[in-house]
Design a protein around this motif. Structure first.
Motif, PDB file in Angstrom:
ATOM      1  N   CYS A  35     -33.620 -16.227  16.086  1.00 17.97           N
ATOM      2  CA  CYS A  35     -34.650 -16.888  15.293  1.00 17.97           C
ATOM      3  C   CYS A  35     -34.826 -16.144  13.988  1.00 17.97           C
ATOM      4  N   THR A  36     -35.503 -16.800  13.084  1.00 12.75           N
ATOM      5  CA  THR A  36     -35.875 -16.183  11.807  1.00 12.75           C
ATOM      6  C   THR A  36     -37.369 -15.937  11.760  1.00 12.75           C
ATOM      7  N   GLY A  45     -45.987 -19.901  23.409  1.00 10.08           N
ATOM      8  CA  GLY A  45     -46.285 -18.476  23.381  1.00 10.08           C
ATOM      9  C   GLY A  45     -45.128 -17.592  22.956  1.00 10.08           C
ATOM     10  N   TYR A  46     -43.960 -18.164  22.754  1.00 13.19           N
ATOM     11  CA  TYR A  46     -42.816 -17.364  22.323  1.00 13.19           C
ATOM     12  C   TYR A  46     -43.028 -16.876  20.896  1.00 13.19           C
ATOM     13  N   VAL A  47     -42.570 -15.682  20.639  1.00 11.76           N
ATOM     14  CA  VAL A  47     -42.640 -15.116  19.293  1.00 11.76           C
ATOM     15  C   VAL A  47     -41.249 -14.653  18.881  1.00 11.76           C
ATOM     16  N   CYS A  48     -41.042 -14.602  17.585  1.00  8.97           N
ATOM     17  CA  CYS A  48     -39.765 -14.127  17.062  1.00  8.97           C
ATOM     18  C   CYS A  48     -39.898 -12.638  16.767  1.00  8.97           C
ATOM     19  N   THR A  49     -39.118 -11.847  17.456  1.00 12.86           N
ATOM     20  CA  THR A  49     -39.165 -10.396  17.258  1.00 12.86           C
ATOM     21  C   THR A  49     -37.743  -9.871  17.151  1.00 12.86           C
ATOM     22  N   SER A  50     -37.627  -8.585  16.874  1.00 10.63           N
ATOM     23  CA  SER A  50     -36.294  -8.001  16.733  1.00 10.63           C
ATOM     24  C   SER A  50     -35.995  -7.109  17.924  1.00 10.63           C
ATOM     25  N   LEU A  51     -34.728  -6.951  18.220  1.00 15.59           N
ATOM     26  CA  LEU A  51     -34.314  -5.991  19.222  1.00 15.59           C
ATOM     27  C   LEU A  51     -34.638  -4.584  18.732  1.00 15.59           C
ATOM     28  N   PRO A  56     -30.933  -7.556  15.967  1.00 15.49           N
ATOM     29  CA  PRO A  56     -31.072  -8.992  15.669  1.00 15.49           C
ATOM     30  C   PRO A  56     -32.403  -9.543  16.174  1.00 15.49           C
ATOM     31  N   ARG A  57     -32.902 -10.545  15.514  1.00 11.47           N
ATOM     32  CA  ARG A  57     -34.163 -11.171  15.899  1.00 11.47           C
ATOM     33  C   ARG A  57     -33.901 -12.213  16.976  1.00 11.47           C
ATOM     34  N   TYR A  58     -34.847 -12.324  17.889  1.00 15.31           N
ATOM     35  CA  TYR A  58     -34.675 -13.261  18.990  1.00 15.31           C
ATOM     36  C   TYR A  58     -36.047 -13.755  19.451  1.00 15.31           C
ATOM     37  N   CYS A  59     -36.065 -14.855  20.202  1.00 16.16           N
ATOM     38  CA  CYS A  59     -37.305 -15.401  20.727  1.00 16.16           C
ATOM     39  C   CYS A  59     -37.693 -14.661  22.010  1.00 16.16           C
ATOM     40  N   ASP A  76     -42.723  -6.321  20.937  1.00 17.98           N
ATOM     41  CA  ASP A  76     -43.032  -5.676  19.660  1.00 17.98           C
ATOM     42  C   ASP A  76     -41.816  -4.974  19.070  1.00 17.98           C
ATOM     43  N   GLY A  77     -40.653  -5.191  19.684  1.00 12.33           N
ATOM     44  CA  GLY A  77     -39.433  -4.585  19.177  1.00 12.33           C
ATOM     45  C   GLY A  77     -39.160  -3.200  19.726  1.00 12.33           C
ATOM     46  N   LEU A  78     -40.012  -2.731  20.645  1.00 11.95           N
ATOM     47  CA  LEU A  78     -39.864  -1.402  21.227  1.00 11.95           C
ATOM     48  C   LEU A  78     -39.814  -1.511  22.743  1.00 11.95           C
TER      49      LEU A  78
END
Length: 259
Positions: A35-36, A45-51, A56-59, A76-78
């Motif tokens: 996702c962007t 409730g899905y959010v776009c976050t990064s690994l 890379p960003r993903y849902c 939160d990417g962590l």
């Protein structure tokens, strides 16, 4: 399986019969969806976050709280970042004195550990509250403690006592008890600094480091040297007043008798 409402309803409508009101698409759990922005994730409730590490960003569908499982539960990417304070000390000691909370972290075994906390410990004399009871150095009496006399870590010597916060020379307490009371290596009358002219028993006084008979007329060996009255010529020299055998007064003679 993960299920979410696609924002591309028009595309879904083309795949369904006319009159359909929406489209629900199911995908395998092990397939990441790039996702962007969050709008790309179809809601629910899905959010776009990064690994992690700005990957890379993903849902991602956030869970209520992060747990120790090697995953980014809160999206939160962590991974396994608990971000919660912890404290295992006794109740009422948190944020008292030196005690403070630490941070909860995940261990390699998947358990939770508390790092960085400061718990109560034995109080030392240093101006700090180590046992976290709200008092400083309360276990030390600066007026009488020879190791902390007047101030923390102010040591009196082994020949001194701490009196009212000052180191003072220890004295022989009793010049007739056969003990080296002040620890200076001298006992009773031998301790001239403390015992000269002091009593060493009935009719005995310390003089020049020795016990001295001060009565040569009582028939007693007052200084414990095995000699009584005129026989103790060091203390009862010739002409010293003594008591004759008949009870009358006399003087010590050269033969160590009372005549």
């Amino acid at each position: 399986m993960k299920t979410f409402e696609s924002r591309l309803r028009v595309w879904c409508g083309l795949l369904l019969v006319a009159g359909a009101v929406g489209c629900t698409v199911s995908f395998p759990d092990d397939v990441p969806y790039t996702c962007t922005e969050t709008a790309d994730c179809g809601g629910d409730g899905y959010v776009c976050t990064s690994l992690p590490d700005d990957g890379p960003r993903y849902c991602c569908l956030p869970d209520p709280a992060e747990v120790c499982n090697g995953l980014d539960d809160d999206c939160d990417g962590l991974v396994d970042n608990l971000e919660t304070a912890c404290y295992t000390g006794p109740e009422g000691t948190l944020d008292v004195g030196l005690c403070h909370a630490g941070e909860s972290i995940c261990t390699r075994e998947g358990s939770i550990a508390c790092v960085g906390q400061v718990l109560p410990r034995l109080e030392t004399c240093d101006g700090l509250d180590e046992d976290c009871d709200g008092a400083v150095d309360e276990d030390f009496d600066l007026k009488t403690d020879p190791g902390h006399c007047g101030a923390c870590n102010n040591d009196c010597s082994f020949l001194q006592d701490c009196v009212n916060g000052e180191c003072v020379r220890r004295q022989e307490l009793d010049c007739a008890n056969g003990q080296d009371d002040d620890g200076d290596g001298f006992t009773d009358c031998q301790d001239r600094a403390d015992c000269d002219d002091q009593s060493c028993g009935p009719q005995c006084v310390c003089r020049e480091g020795s016990k001295t008979e001060i009565s040569c007329a009582n028939g007693e060996d007052d200084d414990g040297d095995g000699l009584a009255d005129c026989q103790d010529r060091a203390d009862c020299p010739v002409t010293t007043v003594c008591t004759r055998a008949d009870g009358s007064a006399g003087t010590c003679q050269i033969n160590a008798l009372c005549g």
